[in-house]
Design an enzyme around this catalytic site. Structure first.
Site, PDB file in Angstrom:
ATOM      1  N   ARG A  40      86.695  27.708  84.642  1.00  0.00           N
ATOM      2  CA  ARG A  40      85.754  28.814  84.538  1.00  0.00           C
ATOM      3  C   ARG A  40      86.208  29.907  85.497  1.00  0.00           C
ATOM      4  NH1 ARG A  40      82.811  24.221  84.507  1.00  0.00           N
ATOM      5  NH2 ARG A  40      81.456  23.909  82.714  1.00  0.00           N
ATOM      6  N   LYS A  63      80.201  24.720  88.931  1.00  0.00           N
ATOM      7  CA  LYS A  63      79.058  24.487  88.042  1.00  0.00           C
ATOM      8  C   LYS A  63      78.675  23.011  87.975  1.00  0.00           C
ATOM      9  CE  LYS A  63      77.250  25.309  83.427  1.00  0.00           C
ATOM     10  NZ  LYS A  63      77.475  25.923  82.122  1.00  0.00           N
ATOM     11  N   HIS A 134      85.364  34.194  79.662  1.00  0.00           N
ATOM     12  CA  HIS A 134      85.330  32.848  79.075  1.00  0.00           C
ATOM     13  C   HIS A 134      86.401  32.666  77.994  1.00  0.00           C
ATOM     14  CE1 HIS A 134      82.632  29.886  80.542  1.00  0.00           C
ATOM     15  NE2 HIS A 134      82.308  29.418  79.366  1.00  0.00           N
ATOM     16  N   ARG A 137      89.208  30.216  79.026  1.00  0.00           N
ATOM     17  CA  ARG A 137      88.827  28.796  78.934  1.00  0.00           C
ATOM     18  C   ARG A 137      88.814  28.336  77.476  1.00  0.00           C
ATOM     19  NH1 ARG A 137      85.970  24.825  81.899  1.00  0.00           N
ATOM     20  NH2 ARG A 137      84.153  23.953  80.853  1.00  0.00           N
ATOM     21  N   HIS A 161      80.944  18.318  77.571  1.00  0.00           N
ATOM     22  CA  HIS A 161      80.059  18.429  76.417  1.00  0.00           C
ATOM     23  C   HIS A 161      79.605  17.037  75.984  1.00  0.00           C
ATOM     24  CE1 HIS A 161      82.056  22.504  75.210  1.00  0.00           C
ATOM     25  NE2 HIS A 161      81.165  22.653  76.151  1.00  0.00           N
ATOM     26  N   TYR A 170      82.246  25.516  70.529  1.00  0.00           N
ATOM     27  CA  TYR A 170      82.610  26.231  71.750  1.00  0.00           C
ATOM     28  C   TYR A 170      83.999  26.847  71.652  1.00  0.00           C
ATOM     29  CZ  TYR A 170      83.608  27.051  76.681  1.00  0.00           C
ATOM     30  OH  TYR A 170      83.963  27.635  77.872  1.00  0.00           O
TER      31      TYR A 170
END
Length: 187
Positions: A40, A63, A134, A137, A161, A170
């Site tokens: 990230r 995170k 993002h 990633r 996930h 995603y």
């Protein structure tokens, strides 16, 4: 909130790398570290010079608070070593050239907004509209998956996930699959 996409075309990725490298070694390495690690942006910005002196980087993700170890991609190692030569181990890898507005502290990492502007500008140069921090990633995940779809379990774990559907959505594969199916309609 804008939904960003991975960069699907390897030629565009190569073009962006060349575009950024011609303008700023820091920005080029920021992009490369993002697309080759899947980190990230918040974690990329915390990297320090001493962390990238070997072949791997060890971090605690901000995170998830989980430990992560990743390989520094061999294609950028020489440029990275050149970039960090003479820098102190505790310096931020992607350091801002300016003092922070509020704190007046020099030597801090670039802001997320600076990273976003740099990527947005590069993306627009190549006709990409759904790009943001993002994107790096997602590009990492998309290409790992496309090179070998059996990497899905690995990607699920890496992205933290809970199921395959979330991971495929995603990295932009679900939309791509839906578009292909729609194109095949023949009535």
């Amino acid at each position: 909130m804008n939904f960003v996409q991975p960069i699907r075309d390897p030629k565009v990725i190569k073009g962006i790398k060349e575009y950024l490298k011609a303008r700023s070694l820091r920005n080029y390495l920021f992009f490369c570290m993002g697309i080759y690690s899947g980190l990230r942006v918040s974690d990329l910005l915390t990297l320090r010079v001493g962390m990238v002196k070997g072949t791997h980087v060890n971090i605690i993700e901000s995170k998830t608070k989980k430990a992560k170890k990743f390989l520094i991609h061999p294609s950028i190692k020489e440029d990275l070593d050149y970039y960090i030569a003479g820098k102190d181990d505790d310096e931020y890898l992607f350091q801002s050239r300016q003092k922070k507005t509020k704190s007046k502290i020099k030597g801090q990492p670039i802001d997320r907004s600076t990273a976003y502007r740099m990527l947005k500008e590069a993306g627009e140069h190549f006709g990409l509209t759904e790009i943001g921090t993002h994107t790096m990633r997602k590009t990492y995940g998309y290409h790992l998956y496309m090179q070998n779809p059996s990497n899905l379990a690995l990607l699920m774990k890496m992205f933290n996930h809970s199921n395959e559907t979330i991971t495929l959505m995603y990295i932009g594969v679900t939309q791509e699959m839906m578009d292909e199916q729609t194109k095949r309609l023949s009535f």
